[in-house]
Design a protein around this motif. Structure first.
Motif, short mmCIF file in Angstrom:
data_model
loop_
_atom_site.label_atom_id
_atom_site.label_comp_id
_atom_site.label_asym_id
_atom_site.label_seq_id
_atom_site.Cartn_x
_atom_site.Cartn_y
_atom_site.Cartn_z
N GLY A 77 0.52 -1.33 -0.38
CA GLY A 77 0.17 -0.18 0.16
C GLY A 77 1.05 1.47 0.25
O GLY A 77 2.15 1.27 0.34
N LEU A 78 0.64 2.82 0.09
CA LEU A 78 1.09 3.72 -0.32
C LEU A 78 1.20 4.40 1.21
O LEU A 78 1.99 5.44 1.56
CB LEU A 78 0.29 4.71 -0.87
N TYR A 79 0.51 3.85 2.10
CA TYR A 79 1.37 4.25 3.65
C TYR A 79 0.09 3.92 4.61
O TYR A 79 -0.74 2.08 4.26
CB TYR A 79 0.43 5.77 3.72
N PHE A 80 0.41 3.60 5.68
CA PHE A 80 -0.54 2.38 6.97
C PHE A 80 -1.48 3.21 7.10
O PHE A 80 -1.94 4.02 7.01
CB PHE A 80 0.56 2.94 8.04
N ASP A 81 -2.29 2.51 7.43
CA ASP A 81 -4.27 2.37 7.22
C ASP A 81 -4.45 2.41 8.76
O ASP A 81 -3.80 2.09 9.97
CB ASP A 81 -5.26 1.83 6.49
N ALA A 82 -5.59 2.59 9.23
CA ALA A 82 -6.52 2.49 10.31
C ALA A 82 -6.47 0.70 10.45
O ALA A 82 -6.05 0.88 12.24
CB ALA A 82 -7.94 3.06 10.15
N PHE A 83 -6.29 0.36 10.13
CA PHE A 83 -6.38 -1.33 10.63
C PHE A 83 -4.97 -1.49 11.49
O PHE A 83 -4.66 -2.47 11.97
CB PHE A 83 -6.69 -2.44 9.87
N ASP A 84 -3.90 -0.71 10.46
CA ASP A 84 -2.39 -1.03 10.68
C ASP A 84 -1.73 -0.17 12.87
O ASP A 84 -1.67 -0.99 12.63
CB ASP A 84 -1.87 -0.69 9.51
N GLU A 85 -3.16 0.61 12.51
CA GLU A 85 -2.97 1.45 13.66
C GLU A 85 -3.59 0.64 14.65
O GLU A 85 -3.36 0.62 15.52
CB GLU A 85 -3.24 2.57 13.54
N GLN A 86 -4.56 0.00 14.60
CA GLN A 86 -6.20 -1.01 15.53
C GLN A 86 -4.14 -2.20 15.62
O GLN A 86 -4.28 -2.43 17.18
CB GLN A 86 -6.61 -1.75 14.84
N ILE A 87 -4.01 -2.59 14.70
CA ILE A 87 -2.69 -3.94 14.96
C ILE A 87 -1.66 -3.33 15.89
O ILE A 87 -1.49 -4.20 16.43
CB ILE A 87 -2.70 -4.37 13.84
N ALA A 88 -0.89 -2.57 15.46
CA ALA A 88 -0.23 -1.60 16.40
C ALA A 88 -0.52 -1.77 17.40
O ALA A 88 0.84 -2.23 18.45
CB ALA A 88 0.80 -1.19 15.44
N THR A 89 -1.58 -1.04 18.16
CA THR A 89 -2.07 -0.27 19.06
C THR A 89 -2.28 -1.62 20.05
O THR A 89 -1.19 -2.27 21.31
CB THR A 89 -3.43 0.02 19.28
N ALA A 90 -2.77 -2.89 19.94
CA ALA A 90 -2.41 -3.79 20.15
C ALA A 90 -1.70 -4.76 20.56
O ALA A 90 -1.57 -5.06 21.41
CB ALA A 90 -4.04 -4.81 19.68
N PHE A 91 -0.32 -4.93 19.57
CA PHE A 91 0.30 -5.53 19.53
C PHE A 91 1.18 -4.73 20.72
O PHE A 91 2.32 -5.60 21.60
CB PHE A 91 1.61 -5.68 18.23
N SER A 92 1.35 -3.36 21.04
CA SER A 92 2.46 -2.98 21.70
C SER A 92 2.23 -3.37 22.94
O SER A 92 2.93 -3.19 24.21
CB SER A 92 2.01 -1.82 21.98
N ILE A 93 0.99 -4.12 23.03
CA ILE A 93 0.50 -4.11 25.02
C ILE A 93 1.14 -6.18 24.47
O ILE A 93 1.84 -6.40 26.08
CB ILE A 93 -0.95 -4.98 25.18
N TYR A 94 1.21 -6.53 24.28
CA TYR A 94 1.91 -8.03 24.00
C TYR A 94 3.55 -7.70 24.73
O TYR A 94 4.81 -8.41 24.37
CB TYR A 94 1.16 -9.09 22.78
N CYS A 95 3.88 -7.07 23.15
CA CYS A 95 5.37 -6.05 23.63
C CYS A 95 6.08 -5.82 24.99
O CYS A 95 6.73 -6.34 25.39
CB CYS A 95 5.54 -4.69 22.69
N GLY A 96 5.37 -4.54 24.89
CA GLY A 96 5.90 -4.46 26.87
C GLY A 96 5.32 -5.61 27.65
O GLY A 96 6.43 -5.70 28.19
N ILE A 97 4.32 -6.35 27.68
CA ILE A 97 4.61 -7.27 28.79
C ILE A 97 5.36 -8.59 28.91
O ILE A 97 6.34 -8.76 29.37
CB ILE A 97 2.57 -8.60 28.69
N SER A 98 5.79 -8.86 27.31
CA SER A 98 7.25 -9.37 26.76
C SER A 98 8.67 -9.38 27.56
O SER A 98 9.03 -9.51 28.39
CB SER A 98 7.17 -9.92 25.75
#
Length: 423
Positions: free
Chosen positions: A312-333
């Motif tokens: 794609g040309l850029y990251f969209d709102a769906f990518d933002e949702q994934i990143a936000t959810a994934f950041s929680i697992y990142c912090g915990i690990s």
């Protein structure tokens, strides 16, 4: 919507029959085909409005099901007026989003000119749930009015099928997203024992989830107030360049670390916060960036920065949702890995101190044999009397008298202690 008589009941009934028990994307294809034939438009596509997340979503353009859905935030879109005012909007196709325009140009094999956007209201909740877009329709007020009547009549009967299938599609998508994140979290927790390996795994997984070309991880150094880059694109910086530090208030990563808010940048080099020093150091060309904070229970511990959307040309709102959810697992690990490393270090120090202590307590074998073979009779007067003073025992014979006490009291037999072990 209009409540007038149906222009052609047979066509509407036939269309409704076609929409039964088919996937959401196929529902859109058939609706696009019907509206396109009825209005003589060059191309038709539908934009679903997700009110809760304030997103516009496109899955199908004309007859083509997109390999990746297009998601746009409603407030930042050129079609915002049609959604809010609930009135038809006429504008040039060239004003559409760049990525959407690229799809339209490829499908039409020509440069389209005009776009008629017709909002469809929810029959009971009275907000816009759908935008019907007609590319290169027949121009003129009369023709535009006719197209609007056709579209409104169509969705007066078919909107329920579309919304139901969309709801099912979104639930399936969210379920799959949760399953992917759980699978990733299981993988991350198998790397807690090796912190650099954990960081590489985090970068590889978030890159895969968002289809990013590169990813960097910056950990917060609270003492120096710096962001320290340990991993670039899943490769340790020890193999390429030295450790890289960025002041916490500098660049995009520094801004995200300071504010704690996700930042989605479509054009990196035209953004005032973009710090070119990393590109200059790594030789990488950044086009777009999705940067998000990583937190534990105490606050921000780092920042992850994704670069260059692949499909794609850029990251969209769906990518933002994934990143936000994934950041929680990142912090915990990351937090668990740091704690685990501290426990390992403490265990290693304890083991070393025990070994040192045991080393200095160890007695030479010759000294043990000399004690066992001692020829002294060890018979001091009144040794077994209560008033006997232990200080009268010569220092060099104290081990021998200790063994004598254990022997006389039958401790060797009772506790099954071997004489060489006691010595």
């Amino acid at each position: 919507m209009s409540s007038s008589l149906i222009a052609d009941p047979a066509k509407i009934l036939s269309l409704i029959e076609e929409l039964c028990d088919i996937p959401y994307t196929e529902v859109q294809r058939r609706l696009n085909r019907y509206v396109q034939n009825a209005t003589n438009a060059k191309l038709v596509f539908l934009i679903s409005i997700l009110v809760e997340s304030e997103e516009m979503v496109i899955h199908v353009i004309g007859e083509e099901i997109l390999d990746r859905e297009l998601r746009f935030l409603i407030p930042n879109n050129v079609l915002y007026e049609a959604v809010i005012n609930k009135t038809s909007l006429v504008l040039s196709v060239a004003k559409l989003d760049e990525e959407l325009l690229r799809y339209i140009n490829r499908i039409t094999d020509a440069t389209p000119q005009s776009l008629l956007t017709i909002p469809i209201q929810h029959p009971f909740k009275h907000y816009t749930v759908l935008l019907v877009c007609l590319v290169d329709y027949t121009d003129g007020d009369e023709a535009r009015h006719a197209c609007t009547e056709i579209v409104q009549e169509c969705f007066r009967f078919c909107l329920g099928y579309l919304l139901s299938s969309l709801r099912c599609y979104e639930e399936t998508r969210v379920k799959q997203q949760c399953q992917n994140l759980l699978a990733v979290s299981r993988k991350l927790f198998t790397h807690l024992g090796d912190f650099p390996d954990l960081l590489r795994e985090i970068m590889a997984e978030v890159r895969k989830l968002t289809n990013a070309e590169r990813c960097s991880l910056f950990l917060l150094d609270p003492d120096q107030q710096d962001l320290v880059a340990k991993v670039f694109d899943g490769i340790s910086t020890d193999e390429t360049v030295n450790e890289m530090r960025i002041p916490i208030g500098q660049g995009i990563a520094g801004h995200v670390a300071t504010t704690g808010k996700l930042l989605n940048i479509r054009d990196a080099y035209n953004h005032p916060l973009f710090y070119r020093g990393i590109d200059e150091a790594t030789g990488f060309k950044t086009r777009n960036i999705l940067c998000f904070p990583i937190r534990d229970e105490k606050g921000i511990v780092g920042v992850a920065q994704l670069c260059n959307k692949i499909n794609g040309l850029y990251f969209d709102a769906f990518d933002e949702q994934i990143a936000t959810a994934f950041s929680i697992y990142c912090g915990i690990s990351i937090m668990h890995s740091i704690v685990y490393k501290k426990m390992q270090d403490a265990q290693a120090r304890n083991k070393l101190s025990n070994e040192i202590m045991m080393y200095h307590m160890k007695v030479e074998e010759s000294a043990v044999q000399a004690l066992l073979n001692c020829r002294d009779d060890h018979n001091i007067k009144d040794f077994n009397k209560f008033h006997f003073s232990p200080r009268s025992v010569p220092y060099k014979h104290m081990p021998c008298y200790t063994i004598k006490m254990f022997t006389d009291l039958s401790f060797l037999k009772y506790w099954r202690i071997k004489m060489p072990t006691l010595a």
